[in-house]
Each structure stands twice: as C-alpha cells, then as structure tokens.
Design a protein around this motif. Structure first.
Motif, PDB file in Angstrom:
ATOM      1  N   UNK B 157    -102.913 -17.925  11.417  1.00  0.00           N
ATOM      2  CA  UNK B 157    -103.774 -16.818  11.839  1.00  0.00           C
ATOM      3  C   UNK B 157    -104.938 -17.340  12.690  1.00  0.00           C
ATOM      4  N   UNK B 158    -105.537 -18.451  12.256  1.00  0.00           N
ATOM      5  CA  UNK B 158    -106.687 -19.014  12.977  1.00  0.00           C
ATOM      6  C   UNK B 158    -106.290 -19.388  14.403  1.00  0.00           C
ATOM      7  N   UNK B 159    -105.113 -19.990  14.558  1.00  0.00           N
ATOM      8  CA  UNK B 159    -104.649 -20.410  15.878  1.00  0.00           C
ATOM      9  C   UNK B 159    -104.377 -19.191  16.769  1.00  0.00           C
ATOM     10  N   UNK B 160    -103.667 -18.228  16.227  1.00  0.00           N
ATOM     11  CA  UNK B 160    -103.324 -17.020  16.991  1.00  0.00           C
ATOM     12  C   UNK B 160    -104.595 -16.275  17.410  1.00  0.00           C
ATOM     13  N   UNK B 161    -105.536 -16.194  16.488  1.00  0.00           N
ATOM     14  CA  UNK B 161    -106.787 -15.493  16.766  1.00  0.00           C
ATOM     15  C   UNK B 161    -107.514 -16.156  17.931  1.00  0.00           C
ATOM     16  N   UNK B 162    -107.615 -17.486  17.876  1.00  0.00           N
ATOM     17  CA  UNK B 162    -108.333 -18.216  18.919  1.00  0.00           C
ATOM     18  C   UNK B 162    -107.657 -18.051  20.280  1.00  0.00           C
ATOM     19  N   UNK B 163    -106.325 -18.085  20.286  1.00  0.00           N
ATOM     20  CA  UNK B 163    -105.613 -18.040  21.563  1.00  0.00           C
ATOM     21  C   UNK B 163    -105.486 -16.618  22.104  1.00  0.00           C
ATOM     22  N   UNK B 164    -105.025 -15.693  21.260  1.00  0.00           N
ATOM     23  CA  UNK B 164    -104.702 -14.365  21.774  1.00  0.00           C
ATOM     24  C   UNK B 164    -105.862 -13.382  21.724  1.00  0.00           C
ATOM     25  N   UNK B 165    -106.825 -13.624  20.849  1.00  0.00           N
ATOM     26  CA  UNK B 165    -107.948 -12.693  20.786  1.00  0.00           C
ATOM     27  C   UNK B 165    -109.163 -13.254  21.514  1.00  0.00           C
ATOM     28  N   UNK B 166    -109.475 -14.543  21.254  1.00  0.00           N
ATOM     29  CA  UNK B 166    -110.633 -15.136  21.930  1.00  0.00           C
ATOM     30  C   UNK B 166    -110.271 -15.685  23.311  1.00  0.00           C
TER      31      UNK B 166
END
Lengths: 227, 207
Positions: B157-166
């Motif tokens: 989740x942390x990785x996806x959040x950083x890449x796709x949301x941030x």
C-alpha cells in the motif's frame, strides 16, 4: 449483422454537412449503430478538411487583425457554461412500448420528447408519430411477431432504420442497424418473424401507396396511417 | 491591443497535413496557457483558408467573415477540447466550421425547430453521452479500487500510494523508504496483480 448501409456518396455528403435534415438524421443514427460507417465518415471528414482548407486568398489582412484581437479578448469557455442538453444527465435515452424499453441511438434521442402515443394499426402493427420539427413524416413503427405492413410502393422516398429486431419485406431480410432506402421503384411488404418483434424508425415524405389485394382499399386512407 | 501579436502568413504555402504537428502544439499551448502568440499562428494559418471555404458556402462576404469569426472563437475558447489523438487540427477546425455553417444556414431560413449540428456531430460537447457513460463506469471502478486498496498489505500500500497518488518515481520511493529499487518494482507489480485479481473477482460477484 448490418448489411445495408448508406451509399458512399451519402456518407461523404453527411461529412460535408450537405444532406437534407431527414437524410442527415437517418445517416447519423445509422452511424451511431455502425462502426464501419463511422470510420468511412471519419476518413471522408479528414479528406474533406485537407481539401477544403488547402486553398485561400491572401487579402483582408487588416480585417483579420481586428478579428484576431477581438477573439483573444474572449474568456476561455468554462466547462459548466454548456447547457445540459448534451451532457446526458437529464436526457432520455429510451422509448417504451408495452413495458419494453428500447434504447435509441444517440441521434434519435432528441425525438424522445417529441414522440406521440402508440396507436394500433392493421396487422399487429404499432405506430408512434414523431414531430420532427422539419419537413418529413416520421414514425416509430413496431411489428409484433408475425406483424406485417400490406404490400406497398412509395410516391416519395422512405428511409427506414432498424432499431431492434429483424424483418423481411419480400426483397431482403433486414437486421438491427440496417439502413433502408425506398422510393417509387420499390414495392415491398414488410413482415417480422422475430420472436420479440421489430422496432424501426421510418421517415416518408409522401403517403405510401398500397399495391395488392384488399389493401388497395387502404389507399384513400393511407395518409391516416403513415402521416 | 494587437501589439506583440504578429499575424503570420509566411507558412501560407504549406498544406494542412504538413503543419499538423506544429499546429497541434500551438492549440495545446492555447489550451494550457491561453497563449495569444500561439493562437495568432493558428489564426494566421487557418483564418484565410476558412474564409475561402466560407465564401464558397455562404456566397456572401459578411456571412463568410461571421463564419470565420465564430469558428476561430471556438478554437480559442475551447482549445482544451482538441485531442490530437482523435484527428488533425485541420480536421477539428473544419468540423467546427462545418457545424457552424450547418446551423447558420438553418437559422437564415428561420428553421428554429430544425435539427442542429450538435445532434449530428457532437464536436464541441464537453461530454458526449457516451463519454458520460464511460466516466460513470470509471467512477465506480475508482470507488472499488479505493475500497480494495485498503485491503492491500501495508508495505504494498505504501509503495502504491507514493507512486500512484503522490506521483513519485520508483527511485524516489526506494530512496525514501531506504529499500532497493528492485523491491519497489516487485512490490508495485505484486500490488497491481493483487488489485487486478480482486477487481476480477469483485466483478464476478456483482454480475
């Protein structure tokens, strides 16, 4: 499978914007249902654009400068400034007959609110008149299974678009999406054997002329059915 | 008002196809930055051509110029609706002019109830009904993804959040979390696979 399409000439004139309103509506509604014709229109449009915008006359530059300056003072259009008619939220997509909903091609949706009540005709046939707002007599016609229109010819022209189902007319078999053009040279007797019946959208510019048997007695009244 | 906006006609002998890429870029710049200079390039190229078309169609100088002005005003105000993937600038501008001509001719004949160009060719609609339907689908999918996203393992989740949301790059995420780039890549891949799997099974349940 769609087998009957507008002619290439009609598609090209549609792209050009030079068809009559009736023809334009019918060709456009057919294109809504037919990917092949969409592609033809797209490539015709591209060709026309290239052709039409190739030549020019270099005069008028002072008037153009004034025009340029007045245009660039206009604000950009806001996404919300467009009336909702085309955004689809309040637009009706379907017409109803006997509890069945028929989804209409995009072009015909403008007529949903201009469609009158269904009335029963001869031979398991239903008709709802459409107020086009321009010359031409239009109807949604629904043939129940086994429903038929007595054999007739046309004094003017008749465009028919099959919206849902199949029917035969003694000349051909038509399927959903087919675009049918008939004039005084054609005599036909539409009949549907499809289990669920068949809904078509039809525009004529003259009353039909019935040609066979007892149906000939209908001629004096044909303007009452197909008007 | 025109200071600094030269009306260029130097590229006049060039065919529409030959300058399509250049004109596309100008239109995009108009859409993004309201750049008058870019618009002047587009105007300088297309306005005289449109006038020639309009004159043939309308047979009258005043009406022809009205058609040119309406067309180019739309290009200026609705440049954001131009999509180079769907067609060339000349095709887009031609379809705008064709639609305006179509409506002008019917208006001149006082046929108010007549079919209008939007019904036939929705060139300048912000959203065509069909696009609207798709966006509704996408909305549902986004909602579903938001829901499924919560179900991902914490590290993924942390990785996806950083890449796709941030919107960070994989390298930035690796630096930030002090993990090897390869790990970021594999976590991303696993998370996406998992989301895809969850979406598929979700679809099967709902349909």
């Amino acid at each position: 499978m769609i087998k009957f399409h507008p002619s290439l000439e009609q598609l090209s004139e549609f792209a050009e914007g030079s068809l009559s309103s009736v023809e334009a509506i019918m060709v456009s509604a057919h294109c809504d249902m037919c990917e092949r014709c969409q592609q033809v229109v797209a490539s015709e449009t591209e060709r026309l654009a290239e052709d039409v915008l190739d030549s020019f006359d270099a005069r008028q530059s002072s008037e153009f400068e004034r025009m340029l300056s007045s245009i660039t003072q206009l604000p950009p259009s806001d996404k919300s400034d467009r009336p909702s008619r085309t955004t689809g939220s309040c637009e009706k997509f379907t017409i109803e007959l006997d509890g069945r909903q028929f989804v209409l091609p995009r072009t015909l949706r403008r007529f949903v609110d201009k469609t009158g009540n269904w009335s029963s005709l001869v031979g398991r046939l239903w008709q709802a008149p459409v107020d086009l707002g321009f010359p031409g007599v239009a109807n949604f016609i629904y043939m129940e299974r086994g429903g038929s229109v007595p054999e007739h010819t046309h004094r003017g022209t008749e465009y028919t678009l099959v919206l849902d189902g199949e029917f035969r007319d003694g000349i051909n078999a038509y399927d959903t999406g087919d675009f049918i053009y008939m004039d005084g040279d054609h005599t036909h007797a539409p009949k549907s054997e499809a289990t669920k019946g068949c809904l078509v959208f039809s525009v004529v510019d003259q009353p039909l002329h019935f040609t066979s048997g007892l149906a000939r007695l209908l001629n004096p009244f044909s303007h009452m059915f197909f008007r | 008002m025109l200071v600094g906006i030269p009306l260029e006609q130097s590229n006049s002998a060039i065919k529409p196809k030959e300058c399509a890429t250049e004109m596309s870029e100008y239109i995009v710049t108009v859409a993004e930055k309201r750049c008058k200079k870019s618009f002047a390039r587009v105007f300088g190229y297309f306005a005289p051509r449109l006038r020639s078309y309009a004159l043939k169609q309308m047979g009258n100088e005043a009406l022809a110029m009205e058609l040119v002005q309406d067309t180019m005003s739309n290009v200026w105000q609705k440049a954001h609706l131009f999509n180079a993937e769907k067609g060339s600038p000349s095709t887009w501008i031609f379809t705008i002019a064709r639609n305006i001509r179509f409506d002008m001719l019917r208006k001149l004949q006082n046929r108010k109830e007549d079919v209008c160009s939007d019904d036939l060719w929705p060139v300048l609609c912000e959203q065509t009904p069909d696009a609207n339907e798709t966006s509704l689908d996408e909305q549902i999918t986004l909602e579903q993804i938001g829901f499924l996203f919560e179900a991902l393992p914490v590290k993924q989740k942390a990785v996806i959040e950083a890449i796709y949301i941030d919107g960070k790059s994989q390298q930035e995420v690796a630096d930030e979390l002090s993990i090897p780039l390869g790990t970021v890549k594999s976590r991303t891949r696993l998370a996406l696979q998992r989301l895809k799997g969850m979406l598929n099974s979700h679809d099967q349940v709902s349909s």
